[in-house]
Design a protein around this motif. Structure first.
Motif, mmCIF file in Angstrom:
data_model
loop_
_atom_site.group_PDB
_atom_site.id
_atom_site.type_symbol
_atom_site.label_atom_id
_atom_site.label_comp_id
_atom_site.label_asym_id
_atom_site.label_seq_id
_atom_site.Cartn_x
_atom_site.Cartn_y
_atom_site.Cartn_z
ATOM 1 N N ALA A 258 5.140 35.842 1.600
ATOM 2 C CA ALA A 258 5.912 36.342 2.736
ATOM 3 C C ALA A 258 6.116 35.189 3.709
ATOM 4 O O ALA A 258 5.375 34.199 3.690
ATOM 5 C CB ALA A 258 5.193 37.505 3.402
ATOM 6 N N VAL A 259 7.113 35.305 4.565
ATOM 7 C CA VAL A 259 7.406 34.239 5.519
ATOM 8 C C VAL A 259 7.479 34.834 6.916
ATOM 9 O O VAL A 259 7.759 36.035 7.095
ATOM 10 C CB VAL A 259 8.726 33.513 5.175
ATOM 11 N N ILE A 260 7.213 34.007 7.901
ATOM 12 C CA ILE A 260 7.420 34.354 9.305
ATOM 13 C C ILE A 260 8.457 33.398 9.843
ATOM 14 O O ILE A 260 8.267 32.177 9.831
ATOM 15 C CB ILE A 260 6.120 34.277 10.113
ATOM 16 N N SER A 261 9.567 33.953 10.292
ATOM 17 C CA SER A 261 10.688 33.137 10.745
ATOM 18 C C SER A 261 11.375 33.816 11.919
ATOM 19 O O SER A 261 11.301 35.047 12.075
ATOM 20 C CB SER A 261 11.682 32.907 9.604
ATOM 21 N N GLN A 262 12.028 33.013 12.740
ATOM 22 C CA GLN A 262 12.786 33.542 13.870
ATOM 23 C C GLN A 262 14.227 33.780 13.437
ATOM 24 O O GLN A 262 14.942 32.849 13.075
ATOM 25 C CB GLN A 262 12.738 32.582 15.058
ATOM 26 N N VAL A 263 14.632 35.043 13.435
ATOM 27 C CA VAL A 263 15.972 35.430 13.004
ATOM 28 C C VAL A 263 16.613 36.260 14.107
ATOM 29 O O VAL A 263 16.028 37.247 14.568
ATOM 30 C CB VAL A 263 15.915 36.245 11.691
ATOM 31 N N ASN A 264 17.796 35.854 14.528
ATOM 32 C CA ASN A 264 18.518 36.549 15.603
ATOM 33 C C ASN A 264 17.658 36.714 16.847
ATOM 34 O O ASN A 264 17.649 37.759 17.503
ATOM 35 C CB ASN A 264 19.014 37.917 15.124
ATOM 36 N N GLY A 265 16.913 35.655 17.164
ATOM 37 C CA GLY A 265 16.125 35.638 18.380
ATOM 38 C C GLY A 265 14.814 36.378 18.314
ATOM 39 O O GLY A 265 14.084 36.431 19.312
ATOM 40 N N LYS A 266 14.456 36.930 17.175
ATOM 41 C CA LYS A 266 13.221 37.695 17.045
ATOM 42 C C LYS A 266 12.367 37.102 15.926
ATOM 43 O O LYS A 266 12.877 36.699 14.884
ATOM 44 C CB LYS A 266 13.517 39.167 16.747
ATOM 45 N N LEU A 267 11.064 37.071 16.170
ATOM 46 C CA LEU A 267 10.140 36.612 15.154
ATOM 47 C C LEU A 267 9.918 37.741 14.159
ATOM 48 O O LEU A 267 9.604 38.874 14.542
ATOM 49 C CB LEU A 267 8.814 36.212 15.808
ATOM 50 N N ARG A 268 10.080 37.432 12.869
ATOM 51 C CA ARG A 268 10.011 38.474 11.843
ATOM 52 C C ARG A 268 9.129 38.024 10.686
ATOM 53 O O ARG A 268 9.163 36.858 10.289
ATOM 54 C CB ARG A 268 11.402 38.825 11.304
ATOM 55 N N LEU A 269 8.379 38.984 10.160
ATOM 56 C CA LEU A 269 7.662 38.802 8.901
ATOM 57 C C LEU A 269 8.555 39.340 7.798
ATOM 58 O O LEU A 269 8.964 40.503 7.845
ATOM 59 C CB LEU A 269 6.334 39.550 8.923
ATOM 60 N N MET A 270 8.857 38.527 6.789
ATOM 61 C CA MET A 270 9.833 38.915 5.776
ATOM 62 C C MET A 270 9.292 38.647 4.379
ATOM 63 O O MET A 270 8.527 37.703 4.152
ATOM 64 C CB MET A 270 11.147 38.161 5.974
ATOM 65 N N PHE A 271 9.713 39.478 3.455
ATOM 66 C CA PHE A 271 9.453 39.267 2.028
ATOM 67 C C PHE A 271 10.685 39.711 1.260
ATOM 68 O O PHE A 271 11.541 40.432 1.786
ATOM 69 C CB PHE A 271 8.202 40.017 1.556
ATOM 70 N N ARG A 272 10.783 39.301 0.009
ATOM 71 C CA ARG A 272 11.966 39.611 -0.799
ATOM 72 C C ARG A 272 11.549 40.430 -2.023
ATOM 73 O O ARG A 272 10.466 40.227 -2.579
ATOM 74 C CB ARG A 272 12.683 38.326 -1.220
ATOM 75 N N ILE A 273 12.416 41.322 -2.432
ATOM 76 C CA ILE A 273 12.144 42.194 -3.579
ATOM 77 C C ILE A 273 13.404 42.251 -4.434
ATOM 78 O O ILE A 273 14.526 42.281 -3.913
ATOM 79 C CB ILE A 273 11.713 43.600 -3.108
ATOM 80 N N ALA A 274 13.216 42.243 -5.750
ATOM 81 C CA ALA A 274 14.352 42.218 -6.671
ATOM 82 C C ALA A 274 14.119 43.198 -7.808
ATOM 83 O O ALA A 274 12.981 43.426 -8.229
ATOM 84 C CB ALA A 274 14.574 40.812 -7.222
ATOM 85 N N ASN A 275 15.213 43.761 -8.294
ATOM 86 C CA ASN A 275 15.197 44.682 -9.428
ATOM 87 C C ASN A 275 15.690 43.932 -10.658
ATOM 88 O O ASN A 275 16.795 43.386 -10.671
ATOM 89 C CB ASN A 275 16.079 45.894 -9.130
ATOM 90 N N ILE A 276 14.870 43.901 -11.706
ATOM 91 C CA ILE A 276 15.237 43.153 -12.913
ATOM 92 C C ILE A 276 16.239 43.932 -13.756
ATOM 93 O O ILE A 276 17.079 43.348 -14.437
ATOM 94 C CB ILE A 276 13.974 42.820 -13.720
ATOM 95 N N ARG A 277 16.175 45.256 -13.726
ATOM 96 C CA ARG A 277 17.076 46.088 -14.531
ATOM 97 C C ARG A 277 18.378 46.365 -13.781
ATOM 98 O O ARG A 277 18.441 46.294 -12.552
ATOM 99 C CB ARG A 277 16.415 47.415 -14.881
#
Length: 435
Positions: A258-277
């Motif tokens: 997961a990452v912590i980044s400033q996006v649109n002026g707000k600090l956010r904890l983010m992760f990515r999810i993907a569907n293989i099918r």
């Protein structure tokens, strides 16, 4: 020694340099780094002579007192997440977590009275939870045991009726005018075959019951009913195990970090999810729980207390209700806004390195082909959260084929960004002072 490569320049930071990093220092200019120990907002370097002025200027670009780190494709060696080798060492150690990266639970139950009897009370779920080798073993054993039990009962009845006497065997029945309970029974092997044929209604035509023995008619009916029940139970368990949406979770992938980044002026904890099918997860909802120790106002410490964290698939600048559901046609970025209501509001990068908590993430949705509800889960511990990183693009469009291409090898790829190394609370205080 660690290395970070940018263009033709290489920066080498020795262990002695790494240990000199101080998170409580203030800003200055890169020129001072040539003389000795110098400071920058959030960082303090003790130069050992290996850092040139041009290299330092490239690494530490002053932008309103914030660090603008060098962009790199590496997650493990970057100024945006780990300041030096000393901080990297702090991140190493035994992982204490509740949920593995693949979603399995690290739980062992003990001290439970009558545990076996409780599992037997819920025998169907217990059977479904068994491994396949035990399912096949039980499947085979249930039939074999039932065949043997009924064969023994049949053989006893034949013996009691006198069908096994030498003068009453099939070769002598016509001469002695003897009518057996079941035709063509010689010994136990033929009795066993008759038991199998009766239970599964095979009917080869060699053996068949007569009207002389009422007890054999009753036993034949009982074995037929028992055979149907055994087949129904076994078929139900096998089908339930095959149809479990648990395996659908294997085709859903979370980013390893997961990452912590400033996006649109707000600090956010983010992760990515993907569907293989290509088949979709319908009504996909996301939830996150922070698992850590808390202390109440009364001074009571609650260990492993779950704290809800709001998730959203949107990155709006304005305050709005979190949107915790999304369509997974393409890899989806799910974020938690670190604001006043967030348990991470006062967390700084320095505290993140030494923190002991776990963020549990779950995805719940309906499997499109079967209509069953499935849950996919993973977790992130502080060693897997990269501060000052953002995910790179993993989707492109093939003009010739007219399709979107998803590069799953880039699901975990991140780059450093210019996120300040301050907590969300400190950022809000600076913004208020600036106003």
């Amino acid at each position: 020694m660690s290395q970070s490569v940018h263009g033709d320049s290489k920066v080498q930071i020795l262990d002695a340099d790494a240990e000199a990093i101080n998170m409580e220092s203030t800003a200055t200019t890169p020129d001072d780094l040539q003389d000795g120990t110098s400071k920058h907002r959030g960082l303090s370097f003790k130069n050992s002579g290996l850092l040139s002025k041009e290299t330092i200027t490239r690494i530490l670009k002053l932008n309103r007192g914030k660090i603008k780190p060098v962009t790199t494709e590496s997650r493990s060696v970057s100024l945006g997440s780990i300041d030096a080798v000393a901080d990297l060492r702090k991140r190493k150690g035994n992982e204490r977590r509740l949920i593995e990266k693949d979603g399995s639970l690290r739980i062992l139950h003990y001290g439970l009275a009558e545990k076996k009897s409780r599992f037997l009370d819920d025998i169907f779920t217990t059977c479904v939870d068994l491994k396949w080798r035990y399912i096949f073993l039980g499947f085979s054993s249930s039939f074999l045991i039932s065949w043997l039990i009924f064969a023994g009962i049949w053989h006893f009845m034949f013996w009691a009726h006198g069908d096994l006497e030498e003068m009453h065997l099939p070769e002598a029945q016509e001469g002695s005018n003897w009518t057996p309970c079941v035709y063509n029974i010689y010994d136990f092997s033929s009795t066993f075959l008759y038991s199998v044929e009766t239970q599964h209604t095979i009917g080869y035509g060699l053996r068949g019951s007569s009207h002389k023995c009422a007890d054999t008619i009753i036993l034949q009916c009982i074995q037929s009913i028992v055979g149907v029940l055994i087949q129904a139970c076994i078929a139900g368990i096998v089908f339930a195990k095959l149809a479990r949406p648990k395996k659908r979770a294997k085709t859903i992938s979370f980013s390893s970090n997961a990452v912590i980044s400033q996006v649109n002026g707000k600090l956010r904890l983010m992760f990515r999810i993907a569907n293989i099918r290509n088949s979709q997860i319908l009504e996909a909802h996301f939830r996150a729980i922070l698992l850590n120790n808390i202390t109440t106002k009364e001074g009571v410490t609650l260990r492993n207390f779950p704290t809800e964290m709001s998730l959203s698939t949107q990155l709006s600048e304005e305050e709005q209700e979190p949107t915790d559901f999304g369509h997974m046609f393409l890899p989806l970025l799910v974020s938690h806004c670190i604001d006043e209501t967030s348990p991470l509001y006062e967390l700084t990068p320095a505290e993140l390195i030494t923190s002991k908590f776990e963020i549990l993430v779950t995805l719940e949705g309906v499997v499109e082909p079967s209509g069953n509800t499935t849950q996919v889960r993973t977790s992130y511990i502080p060693q897997e959260i990269l501060w000052g990183h953002s995910f790179t693009n993993c989707v492109s469009y093939a003009n010739k084929e007219g399709v979107y291409l998803i590069d799953h090898s880039k699901i975990d790829t991140t780059i450093t960004d210019c996120t300040p190394r301050l907590s969300a609370k400190q950022i809000d205080e600076e913004n208020r002072r600036a106003q």
